[in-house]
Structures are given as structure tokens and as C-alpha cells.
Motif scaffolding. Structure first.
Motif, short mmCIF file in Angstrom:
data_model
loop_
_atom_site.label_atom_id
_atom_site.label_comp_id
_atom_site.label_asym_id
_atom_site.label_seq_id
_atom_site.Cartn_x
_atom_site.Cartn_y
_atom_site.Cartn_z
N ASP A 230 10.90 0.21 4.41
CA ASP A 230 10.14 2.02 5.49
C ASP A 230 9.96 2.74 4.88
O ASP A 230 10.16 4.01 4.98
N MET A 231 9.15 2.17 3.79
CA MET A 231 8.00 3.32 3.08
C MET A 231 6.79 3.32 4.22
O MET A 231 6.31 2.68 4.32
N GLU A 232 6.09 5.11 5.02
CA GLU A 232 6.14 5.40 5.22
C GLU A 232 3.88 5.41 4.88
O GLU A 232 3.32 5.31 5.81
N LEU A 233 4.37 5.04 3.32
CA LEU A 233 2.28 5.21 2.86
C LEU A 233 2.58 4.30 2.40
O LEU A 233 3.39 4.23 0.90
N VAL A 234 2.00 3.04 1.88
CA VAL A 234 2.16 2.24 0.89
C VAL A 234 0.63 1.77 0.17
O VAL A 234 -0.58 1.89 1.26
N PHE A 235 0.52 2.40 -1.17
CA PHE A 235 -0.69 1.75 -1.78
C PHE A 235 -0.10 0.71 -2.46
O PHE A 235 0.32 -0.06 -3.48
N GLU A 236 -1.18 -0.93 -2.00
CA GLU A 236 -1.68 -2.33 -2.38
C GLU A 236 -2.21 -2.58 -3.70
O GLU A 236 -3.59 -2.31 -3.39
N ALA A 237 -2.19 -2.41 -5.21
CA ALA A 237 -2.96 -2.17 -6.79
C ALA A 237 -3.35 -3.45 -7.43
O ALA A 237 -2.89 -3.63 -7.86
N THR A 238 -2.09 -4.80 -6.46
CA THR A 238 -2.42 -5.65 -7.51
C THR A 238 -3.51 -6.45 -7.42
O THR A 238 -3.96 -7.19 -8.03
N GLY A 239 -4.10 -6.82 -5.41
CA GLY A 239 -5.18 -7.68 -5.43
C GLY A 239 -4.52 -9.03 -5.18
O GLY A 239 -5.66 -9.66 -4.77
N ILE A 240 -3.33 -9.14 -5.37
CA ILE A 240 -2.59 -10.87 -4.96
C ILE A 240 -2.55 -11.12 -3.62
O ILE A 240 -1.16 -10.30 -3.11
N GLY A 255 3.73 2.62 9.75
CA GLY A 255 2.71 3.46 8.35
C GLY A 255 1.74 2.93 8.01
O GLY A 255 1.20 2.02 9.05
N THR A 256 0.72 3.35 6.92
CA THR A 256 -0.21 3.22 7.03
C THR A 256 -0.06 2.42 5.77
O THR A 256 0.46 2.60 4.23
N LEU A 257 -1.04 1.19 5.32
CA LEU A 257 -1.16 0.69 3.55
C LEU A 257 -2.41 0.19 3.34
O LEU A 257 -3.29 0.55 3.86
N ILE A 258 -3.10 1.22 2.07
CA ILE A 258 -4.05 1.19 1.52
C ILE A 258 -4.19 0.51 1.07
O ILE A 258 -3.52 0.30 -0.46
N GLN A 259 -5.31 -0.52 1.13
CA GLN A 259 -5.41 -1.46 0.20
C GLN A 259 -7.07 -1.42 -1.08
O GLN A 259 -7.10 -1.25 -0.70
N VAL A 260 -5.91 -0.47 -1.91
CA VAL A 260 -6.79 -0.82 -3.17
C VAL A 260 -6.87 -1.99 -4.65
O VAL A 260 -7.85 -1.47 -5.32
N GLY A 261 -6.48 -2.76 -4.76
CA GLY A 261 -6.52 -4.14 -5.55
C GLY A 261 -7.58 -4.42 -5.06
O GLY A 261 -7.76 -5.04 -3.59
N GLU A 279 2.92 -2.43 13.55
CA GLU A 279 1.42 -1.67 14.52
C GLU A 279 1.30 -1.34 13.31
O GLU A 279 1.28 0.48 12.51
N ILE A 280 1.46 -1.71 11.44
CA ILE A 280 0.59 -0.90 10.69
C ILE A 280 -0.92 -1.12 10.62
O ILE A 280 -1.70 -1.70 11.00
N THR A 281 -1.53 0.19 9.51
CA THR A 281 -2.58 0.35 9.72
C THR A 281 -2.95 0.50 8.12
O THR A 281 -2.54 0.69 7.36
N TRP A 282 -4.15 -0.87 8.40
CA TRP A 282 -4.42 -1.54 6.75
C TRP A 282 -5.40 -0.97 6.30
O TRP A 282 -6.42 -1.02 7.50
N ILE A 283 -5.79 -0.03 6.00
CA ILE A 283 -7.45 0.67 5.02
C ILE A 283 -7.81 -0.11 3.76
O ILE A 283 -6.67 0.00 3.17
N GLY A 284 -9.23 -0.14 3.73
CA GLY A 284 -9.45 -1.00 2.55
C GLY A 284 -9.76 0.95 1.39
O GLY A 284 -10.17 1.51 2.33
N SER A 285 -9.75 0.24 -0.04
CA SER A 285 -10.37 1.55 -0.23
C SER A 285 -11.15 0.90 -1.55
O SER A 285 -11.33 -0.06 -1.74
#
Length: 342
Positions: A230-240, A255-261, A279-285
Motif C-alpha cells: 500500500d505505498m502511495e508513490l513508488v519509483f521503480e529503478a531496476t528496469g527488470i 497510487g502512482t508508479l514512476i518508471q525510472v529504470g 487503477e495505478i497511474t504508471w508514469i515513464g521518466s
């Protein structure tokens, strides 16, 4: 001059390259420090990075800093001897973009980037004793920021751009999945941006120790512990791709997931069902706009990137440096090259 040049997969050489000469609007920089990035490793190991494949030898490196040695005609507001880093991107063409993308120059369709084989001829990077750069790419280092840390302004800018993509972090609880160099810098950038807490996860205790030093309030080794829920804001930094299912499940409903990996360009299996049902918002970076300027200001204002630096090598030992950066058992995070100077 010496330069770190990749000629093909597993073929790295220290070549003698011609001395650069500054033309109008250009400067020559005595490059002191360079940081090894995943794309550098990919060119060295595979002869390609993403869809960009080597067609000729390429000087690696886009995380660099040094001191100006020569000013070309018409260059103003810069000085010989000034400590600087470089924004590695240069737009190809007139820079016109659709109104909906105004200001988002990182999404311009054709960009030359230091140390990239995306164009032919390739765009040489800065892993050399001296490097030619356009004056508009040069960013002076503020007082108190040396060239060793200044070379990390570029990856810190990547992290800060990801944080900016998430909106305000003030008072929010954040999860950063992956505590490699970018993940640890995202951790630092999130805390600097006012996050209430940052939890960093990885399978390496060494990486988690670095994330802790970069500001993580909690660290979790997910090789034997679950991701927090239940993390409201997540940064995914592995790219796996294989971890995406678990990361989506850890993201709170709505919640929101920022894909930085960086994710692979080829098909790869991933469990994505929770993206819809939660209903997750998945955002590329992707890269950054001008957050490199913000990164330098943040460093001057106390954001310390030095814990992420684990190893340093001289230019003649560049291959050993690459091997160290690529070896998961070496305990490395950001591996630095001393390219010139004392």
C-alpha cells in the motif's frame, strides 16, 4: 590525447585521439572525472545500448566534469580555468515541438547525446583527457561543488526529473525499488524534495547500505523479505520486467508508479494485471530537461552524492573499472574514472 574507446563487444581500448580545437561557440574542457553508467557498460559488453548499435569506434561517457582550457570565438559568461560539467544532449534540427510537449526537450525525436551510437557518425562521449562541447551545454559548478561530485550532476538530474514527474513529494511516503546508483540518487532527491519517508529495497545489502547513507529511512532486502504494501508513490529503478508484478502489487490502489529504470526494448514477460484492477497511474521518466542545473544547486545546498561513489580508477585502468561496475559481487555503486589532472 588519451580516450576510452569501445570498438565492439568486449573490445575496450585506450586510444590516442586528436586534440580538440574550439570553434565559434565552443569550449575545450580538461576532463577530470567521469562516472560509468549502464549504457557505457552495455556498449562495452554487447556493442550496443538499446537499439543503438556500434558501427564504428565510440568514445564512452556522458557523466563528466572538468575545467575549461580553451574558449572559442564568441563564447561569453565562461572563463578559462572554470570548473564545469556538461549537459550531454544536443537537439538535431530546429527544436520545434508540438504545443503539448512545450519545454519537454528530453522527448525531442532526434537528440545527439555524449557517448551514444544512436547516430552515424556516432557522438563521442567525454571519457577522454579533453572534450569539445558547445558553450550552451556547459554548466559551471557552484561554489563548494568539486569536479568529482560535479560529474554526478547528470545522473542526479535523471533522479530529480523522475521526482518532478511525481508532482509534490512534500509529506508523502515513498518506495524506491532498486538501490543501484540511480535508485540511491532517487532516494536522495526524494528526501531533498520533502518526502516524509523513503523506503529503499534491493537484493544487495551493500546497495542498501548506500541507500541508507543517501537518506533512506528504511531499507529492505527483498531476497528474503516482501515488498511493503500500500505505498502511495513508488519509483521503480531496476528496469527488470520480472519485478514489475510485485512492484505493482506494492503500489496502493489508486497510487502512482514512476518508471525510472530503463525497460528492455525487446519483448519480456511481466505480470501487469494490478495496473488495471488497482487503477495505478504508471508514469515513464526519461533522462531530464534542465534538471542538471537544479542538481548542481541542490548539491550546493547540501544534497551529498558522495556516498554513492564506491570505486575510482585512472584512465589507463578503464577496463578494470568497467569490470568492477559490471560485477554484482564487487560491491560497487558509482564507479568513477580519473581522466586527467592530479
Amino acid at each position: 590525447m588519451k580516450a576510452v574507446v569501445v570498438h565492439g563487444a568486449n573490445d575496450l581500448r585506450i586510444d590516442d585521439r586528436p586534440e580538440p580545437v574550439a570553434g565559434p561557440g565552443e569550449v575545450v574542457i580538461d576532463v577530470e572525472w567521469g562516472g560509468i553508467c549502464g549504457s557505457d557498460l552495455s556498449y562495452w559488453r554487447h556493442g550496443a545500448s538499446g537499439t543503438a548499435a556500434l558501427k564504428s569506434p565510440l568514445v564512452l561517457g556522458h557523466e563528466v566534469a572538468g575545467r575549461i582550457s580553451t574558449l572559442g570565438a564568441g563564447v561569453e559568461h565562461l572563463e578559462v580555468g572554470q570548473a564545469v560539467t556538461v549537459h550531454p544532449a544536443e537537439l538535431v534540427g530546429d527544436g520545434t515541438m508540438p504545443e503539448r510537449l512545450r519545454g519537454r526537450t528530453n522527448l525531442y525525436p532526434q537528440i545527439r547525446y555524449f557517448g551514444s551510437a544512436a547516430f552515424d557518425p556516432h557522438t563521442d562521449g567525454g571519457f577522454s583527457e579533453r572534450k569539445l562541447a558547445r558553450a550552451f551545454q556547459v554548466r559551471p559548478l557552484p561554489a563548494g561543488v568539486d569536479t568529482r561530485r560535479g560529474a554526478l550532476a547528470e545522473p542526479l538530474a535523471v533522479a530529480m526529473h523522475a521526482v518532478n514527474r511525481a508532482g509534490s513529494l512534500r509529506g508523502r511516503d515513498v518506495l524506491v525499488n532498486g538501490a543501484g546508483p540511480i535508485g540511491s540518487l532517487v532516494t536522495a532527491a526524494a528526501k531533498f524534495a520533502g518526502a516524509r519517508s523513503v523506503t529503499a529495497t534491493d537484493i544487495s545489502d551493500v546497495s542498501l547500505k548506500i541507500a541508507r547513507a543517501m537518506g533512506a529511512d528504511e531499507v529492505i532486502n527483498v531476497s528474503d523479505n516482501p515488498l511493503p504494501a500500500d505505498m502511495e508513490l513508488v519509483f521503480e529503478a531496476t528496469g527488470i520486467p520480472a519485478v514489475l508484478g510485485g512492484v505493482l502489487r506494492a503500489t496502493a490502489r489508486g497510487g502512482t508508479l514512476i518508471q525510472v529504470g530503463n525497460l528492455p526494448g525487446a519483448p519480456a514477460p511481466a505480470a501487469l494485471g494490478d495496473l488495471v484492477t488497482r487503477e495505478i497511474t504508471w508514469i515513464g521518466s526519461y533522462r531530464f530537461v534542465d534538471e542538471i542545473t537544479d542538481a548542481l544547486q541542490a548539491m550546493q545546498n547540501g544534497l551529498d552524492v558522495s556516498p554513492v561513489i564506491t570505486h575510482t580508477f585512472g584512465i589507463n585502468d578503464a577496463e578494470e573499472a568497467m569490470q568492477t561496475a559490471a560485477d554484482p559481487t564487487a560491491g560497487s555503486s558509482k564507479v568513477m574514472l580519473r581522466l586527467s589532472g592530479t
